[in-house]
Design an enzyme around this catalytic site. Structure first.
Site, PDB file in Angstrom:
ATOM      1  N   ASP A 109       0.860  -1.175   0.000  1.00  0.00           N
ATOM      2  CA  ASP A 109       0.000   0.000   0.000  1.00  0.00           C
ATOM      3  C   ASP A 109       0.902   1.233   0.000  1.00  0.00           C
ATOM      4  OD1 ASP A 109      -1.962  -1.877   0.323  1.00  0.00           O
ATOM      5  OD2 ASP A 109      -2.871  -0.955   2.085  1.00  0.00           O
TER       6      ASP A 109
ATOM      7  N   HIS B   6       5.134  -7.273  -0.435  1.00  0.00           N
ATOM      8  CA  HIS B   6       5.033  -8.560  -1.107  1.00  0.00           C
ATOM      9  C   HIS B   6       5.841  -8.551  -2.394  1.00  0.00           C
ATOM     10  CE1 HIS B   6       1.308  -9.755   1.279  1.00  0.00           C
ATOM     11  NE2 HIS B   6       1.447  -8.469   1.556  1.00  0.00           N
TER      12      HIS B   6
ATOM     13  N   SER C 270       7.383   3.582   5.403  1.00  0.00           N
ATOM     14  CA  SER C 270       8.693   3.817   4.806  1.00  0.00           C
ATOM     15  C   SER C 270       8.556   3.877   3.292  1.00  0.00           C
ATOM     16  CB  SER C 270       9.687   2.743   5.234  1.00  0.00           C
ATOM     17  OG  SER C 270      11.005   3.194   4.999  1.00  0.00           O
TER      18      SER C 270
END
Length: 362
Positions: free
Chosen positions: A144, A220, A331
C-alpha cells in the site's frame, strides 16, 4: 473571624507532571500537527498546485544527519515491544487510527484489545480478500502507499520525486558478479545503467512507493522472480515523507536500506526497502541473517549476502503477491527493473495505490 480557611497543596504537587499526562499531551500535539500538514497538502493537490522544489544546503543535511536517529529508532523499537495494559490499548490505538487514517475494517482482527503492543498493531494482518492480486498485469504494487515517481531511468539518475534525483550506482552499490545473477558479462566501458540491462532493446525502469504510517506495513513480491543477492546499507534514518524527499537530494542514498537483486523473465530486477525515522527495523522473511539498525555496523559501509550456493543454484524463487517482508512503521519501496521498450506504467504521480493493484505491463 468569619473568613474561611483556604487549603493549599505544595507547589511541587500542583505542578507535578506524570509520564502518562506528558504522553497524552505530546501525542495529541503531534496528531494535530500531522492533521494540519496533511490538510495543507490535500488542499494544494485539490487545486492542482505543484509544490516547488527547494533543496537543502549541505550544512542543513549535515545538521539533520547529526541527529541520533538510529539510537532514537532503536529506543522507539523497544517502546513498541512494551505490553500495554488492556484498558490503555483502545485509547492509544484510536489516537493513532485517527491521526493516520487507518482502516481497521480491513484488519483480520478488528478488536483493538487484541494487540498487546504497538508493534503487533503496526504489523497487523489483513483479511484474506482485502487485497486481491491482479493476474492480468506483469508487475503489481508490492505494498500500500503513494506513488512518488515512476518511469525510465535516464543518465544513471533516478527521480525520488519530480525534479529531485539520486545516483543509480550510489543507491544500488557496485555491480554484483555476473555468475551470481545469471547475467552475461557487459562490455567494458559501459555505464552502470547499461551494465544492468542484459537484453538488447530493453530499458531500465523505476517506481517509488511511499508507505505512510497509517498504511499496511507488509510488502510482497511484485512479480515472479528469483532473488539472488541481498545488500544491506547501514545509514541514516531520516524521514522519507514526500516533503523531505523534495528537500534532500539523494535522500534514499543517505538512509539505511536493504537491496534485493535478482532476475525475472525480462532480465534484471531489484526491490529495495528504505528505512526511515523510527523505521530502523526492516524484516525480510526468508533472510534470518539480516539485522538492521544494529550498533555493530558503521555508516557508509555495506555488507553482501548471496542466496546462491552449491546446494542452491537458483536463489530464492518468489511468486507474484507472495509475502516478502515488513516495516515496523511507514517507509519506502523502490523498484528498479529491466523490461522491453513497450512496457507501460498504469499510474499517476501522487496517486494512492494498494498492494496487488497493477503497476504496469507489456
Amino acid at each position: 473571624a468569619d473568613r474561611k480557611k483556604l487549603h493549599t497543596a505544595p507547589v511541587g504537587q500542583v505542578f507535578r507532571l506524570r509520564p502518562f499526562h506528558l504522553l497524552v499531551a505530546t501525542g495529541g500535539g503531534y496528531a494535530g500537527y500531522r492533521k494540519y500538514e496533511d490538510y495543507k497538502l490535500e488542499q494544494l493537490e485539490k487545486r492542482g498546485i505543484e509544490v516547488p522544489v527547494k533543496l537543502a544546503s549541505e550544512w542543513e543535511v549535515a545538521l539533520y544527519k547529526s541527529v541520533p536517529t538510529r539510537l532514537l529508532s532503536r529506543a522507539w523499537g523497544r517502546l513498541n515491544q512494551v505490553e500495554l495494559p488492556t484498558w490503555l490499548r483502545k485509547p492509544v490505538y484510536s489516537l493513532y487510527i485517527w491521526t493516520f487514517g487507518v482502516n481497521m475494517k480491513e484488519a483480520a482482527v478488528e478488536d483493538l484489545h487484541h494487540y498487546r503492543n504497538l508493534s503487533e498493531f503496526f504489523r497487523r494482518k489483513l483479511k484474506p480478500q482485502a487485497r486481491p492480486v491482479c493476474c492480468l498485469h506483469s508487475v503489481i504494487s508490492p505494498s500500500d502507499g503513494k506513488i512518488l515517481n515512476f518511469g525510465q531511468v535516464k543518465n544513471c539518475e533516478v527521480e525520488q520525486v519530480k525534479g529531485v534525483t539520486y545516483s543509480l550506482e550510489s543507491f544500488l552499490g557496485p555491480r554484483i558478479s555476473t555468475e551470481e545473477l545469471h547475467f552475461s558479462q557487459a562490455p567494458p566501458g559501459n555505464s552502470f545503467q547499461q551494465q544492468l540491462v542484459t537484453k538488447e532493446g530493453n530499458e531500465l525502469y523505476h517506481c517509488v512507493i511511499y508507505l505512510a504510517p497509517g498504511d499496511y506495513h507488509c510488502f510482497h513480491s511484485p512479480t515472479d522472480w528469483r532473488v539472488s543477492h541481498r545488500r544491506h546499507f547501514p545509514g541514516s534514518l531520516m524521514s522519507v515523507n514526500p516533503g523531505v524527499a523534495r528537500w534532500i537530494k539523494e535522500l534514499f542514498c543517505h538512509n539505511e536500506r536493504v537491496v534485493l537483486t535478482g532476475d525475472w523473465k525480462h532480465g534484471f530486477f531489484s526491490l529495495t526497502a528504505v528505512g526511515a525515522t523510527n523505521v530502523g527495523s526492516i524484516r525480510i522473511y526468508f533472510d534470518q541473517d539480516l539485522h538492521t539498525n544494529s550498533p555493530c555496523y558503521s555508516k557508509g559501509s555495506y555488507n553482501d549476502f548471496s542466496f546462491i550456493s552449491n546446494n542452491n543454484k537458483e536463489g530464492i524463487p518468489m511468486r507474484k503477491g507472495e509475502h516478502l517482508g515488513e516495516f515496523n512503521l511507514g517507509s519506502t519501496i523502490v523498484l528498479i527493473f529491466e523490461a522491453p521498450k513497450d512496457f507501460k506504467f498504469h499510474l499517476k504521480a501522487g496517486q494512492k495505490i494498494r498492494f496487488g493493484e497493477a503497476l504496469g505491463s507489456l
